[in-house]
Design an enzyme around this catalytic site. Structure first.
Site, PDB file in Angstrom:
ATOM      1  N   ASN A  45       0.844  -1.197   0.000  1.00 52.48           N
ATOM      2  CA  ASN A  45       0.000   0.000   0.000  1.00 52.48           C
ATOM      3  C   ASN A  45       0.881   1.249   0.000  1.00 52.48           C
ATOM      4  O   ASN A  45       1.948   1.292   0.620  1.00 52.48           O
ATOM      5  CB  ASN A  45      -1.022   0.006   1.140  1.00 52.48           C
ATOM      6  CG  ASN A  45      -0.433  -0.145   2.520  1.00 52.48           C
ATOM      7  OD1 ASN A  45       0.603  -0.778   2.710  1.00 52.48           O
ATOM      8  ND2 ASN A  45      -1.092   0.428   3.513  1.00 52.48           N
ATOM      9  N   ILE A  46       0.435   2.233  -0.758  1.00 50.77           N
ATOM     10  CA  ILE A  46       1.180   3.488  -0.926  1.00 50.77           C
ATOM     11  C   ILE A  46       0.203   4.627  -0.648  1.00 50.77           C
ATOM     12  O   ILE A  46      -0.694   4.892  -1.457  1.00 50.77           O
ATOM     13  CB  ILE A  46       1.744   3.607  -2.359  1.00 50.77           C
ATOM     14  CG1 ILE A  46       2.624   2.398  -2.692  1.00 50.77           C
ATOM     15  CG2 ILE A  46       2.535   4.912  -2.507  1.00 50.77           C
ATOM     16  CD1 ILE A  46       3.018   2.307  -4.167  1.00 50.77           C
ATOM     17  N   GLU A  47       0.356   5.243   0.519  1.00 52.94           N
ATOM     18  CA  GLU A  47      -0.604   6.279   0.927  1.00 52.94           C
ATOM     19  C   GLU A  47      -0.164   7.656   0.437  1.00 52.94           C
ATOM     20  O   GLU A  47       0.949   7.837  -0.067  1.00 52.94           O
ATOM     21  CB  GLU A  47      -0.773   6.242   2.449  1.00 52.94           C
ATOM     22  CG  GLU A  47      -1.345   4.902   2.897  1.00 52.94           C
ATOM     23  CD  GLU A  47      -1.638   4.818   4.380  1.00 52.94           C
ATOM     24  OE1 GLU A  47      -1.146   5.657   5.149  1.00 52.94           O
ATOM     25  OE2 GLU A  47      -2.387   3.884   4.745  1.00 52.94           O
ATOM     26  N   CYS A  56      -3.991   0.651  -2.672  1.00 48.91           N
ATOM     27  CA  CYS A  56      -3.926  -0.580  -1.878  1.00 48.91           C
ATOM     28  C   CYS A  56      -2.851  -1.515  -2.454  1.00 48.91           C
ATOM     29  O   CYS A  56      -2.517  -1.450  -3.643  1.00 48.91           O
ATOM     30  CB  CYS A  56      -5.261  -1.314  -1.909  1.00 48.91           C
ATOM     31  SG  CYS A  56      -6.586  -0.512  -0.994  1.00 48.91           S
ATOM     32  N   GLU A  58      -3.034  -4.654  -3.157  1.00 52.26           N
ATOM     33  CA  GLU A  58      -3.541  -5.549  -4.200  1.00 52.26           C
ATOM     34  C   GLU A  58      -3.533  -4.865  -5.564  1.00 52.26           C
ATOM     35  O   GLU A  58      -3.131  -5.445  -6.572  1.00 52.26           O
ATOM     36  CB  GLU A  58      -4.981  -5.990  -3.895  1.00 52.26           C
ATOM     37  CG  GLU A  58      -5.134  -6.775  -2.613  1.00 52.26           C
ATOM     38  CD  GLU A  58      -5.429  -5.898  -1.410  1.00 52.26           C
ATOM     39  OE1 GLU A  58      -4.862  -4.785  -1.301  1.00 52.26           O
ATOM     40  OE2 GLU A  58      -6.228  -6.320  -0.563  1.00 52.26           O
ATOM     41  N   CYS A  89     -10.277  -4.770   0.034  1.00 55.84           N
ATOM     42  CA  CYS A  89     -11.405  -3.832   0.076  1.00 55.84           C
ATOM     43  C   CYS A  89     -12.288  -4.061  -1.158  1.00 55.84           C
ATOM     44  O   CYS A  89     -11.920  -4.768  -2.099  1.00 55.84           O
ATOM     45  CB  CYS A  89     -10.899  -2.396   0.140  1.00 55.84           C
ATOM     46  SG  CYS A  89     -10.301  -1.754  -1.443  1.00 55.84           S
ATOM     47  N   CYS A  92     -10.710  -3.230  -4.566  1.00 54.81           N
ATOM     48  CA  CYS A  92      -9.716  -4.233  -5.010  1.00 54.81           C
ATOM     49  C   CYS A  92     -10.400  -5.517  -5.466  1.00 54.81           C
ATOM     50  O   CYS A  92      -9.942  -6.169  -6.406  1.00 54.81           O
ATOM     51  CB  CYS A  92      -8.718  -4.510  -3.898  1.00 54.81           C
ATOM     52  SG  CYS A  92      -7.599  -3.126  -3.624  1.00 54.81           S
TER      53      CYS A  92
HETATM   54  N1  THU Z   1      -5.283  -1.521   2.440  1.00 54.92           N
HETATM   55  C1  THU Z   1      -4.693  -2.336   1.522  1.00 54.92           C
HETATM   56  O1  THU Z   1      -3.613  -2.035   0.997  1.00 54.92           O
HETATM   57  N2  THU Z   1      -5.324  -3.482   1.198  1.00 54.92           N
HETATM   58  C2  THU Z   1      -6.448  -3.951   1.805  1.00 54.92           C
HETATM   59  O2  THU Z   1      -6.903  -5.035   1.497  1.00 54.92           O
HETATM   60  C3  THU Z   1      -7.106  -3.146   2.828  1.00 54.92           C
HETATM   61  C4  THU Z   1      -6.551  -1.800   3.059  1.00 54.92           C
HETATM   62  C5  THU Z   1      -4.578  -0.303   2.841  1.00 54.92           C
HETATM   63  C6  THU Z   1      -5.181   0.985   2.406  1.00 54.92           C
HETATM   64  C7  THU Z   1      -4.586   1.943   3.439  1.00 54.92           C
HETATM   65  O3  THU Z   1      -3.301   2.318   3.019  1.00 54.92           O
HETATM   66  C8  THU Z   1      -4.459   1.098   4.689  1.00 54.92           C
HETATM   67  O4  THU Z   1      -4.513  -0.251   4.247  1.00 54.92           O
HETATM   68  C9  THU Z   1      -5.518   1.341   5.736  1.00 54.92           C
HETATM   69  O5  THU Z   1      -6.783   1.273   5.187  1.00 54.92           O
END
Ligand code: THU
Length: 130
Positions: A45-47, A56, A58, A89, A92
């Protein structure tokens, strides 16, 4: 039940989790997507400070795979924090459904021993297709 090494896929996802850029949620996620030819594509995940551009793990893995020509997939491992069972989520799930059918295996967990196996059909019944 497809025949592939679950531990190898989960460990690849755990390695990708180390690269998670998640300063806002502190919730590190790694993913490893197994293509039909045996290649594993990883993602984390890259915020983003504007929140909505966040990616996300995935979808990061799917983008890497598809942009390198892969179109068929057997399984994806998704690992969040060690004590969690992080499931993809809704966005995804739909992105995975674009390239996979209901039989895609999804391993959700926190480590290579603590995980649950399910399918995309379990998580996204009646996904949307044009
Ligand atoms: N996130 C994912 O990368 N994959 C998931 O299946 C659920 C959520 C990430 C998004 C965000 O960066 C962090 O988790 C919190 O929601």
């Amino acid at each position: 039940m497809a025949d592939f090494d679950r531990k190898t896929l989960l460990r690849a996802a755990m390695k990708a989790r180390e690269f998670s850029y998640s300063p806002y949620s502190q919730f590190k996620v790694g993913a490893a997507l197994l293509s039909a030819d045996g290649t594993i594509y990883t993602g984390c995940n890259i915020e983003n400070s504007a929140y909505s551009p966040s990616l996300c793990a995935e979808r990061c893995a799917v983008a890497k795979a598809v942009s390198e020509g892969a179109r068929e997939f057997i399984a994806i491992a998704v690992v969040g924090p060690e004590d969690s069972e992080t499931t993809p989520c809704g966005v995804c799930r739909q992105v995975l459904y674009e390239f996979c059918d209901e039989s895609l295996i999804i391993l959700c967990g926190g480590t290579d021993t603590h995980y649950t196996e399910m399918t995309l059909g379990d998580l996204l019944p009646k996904g949307f297709r044009l």
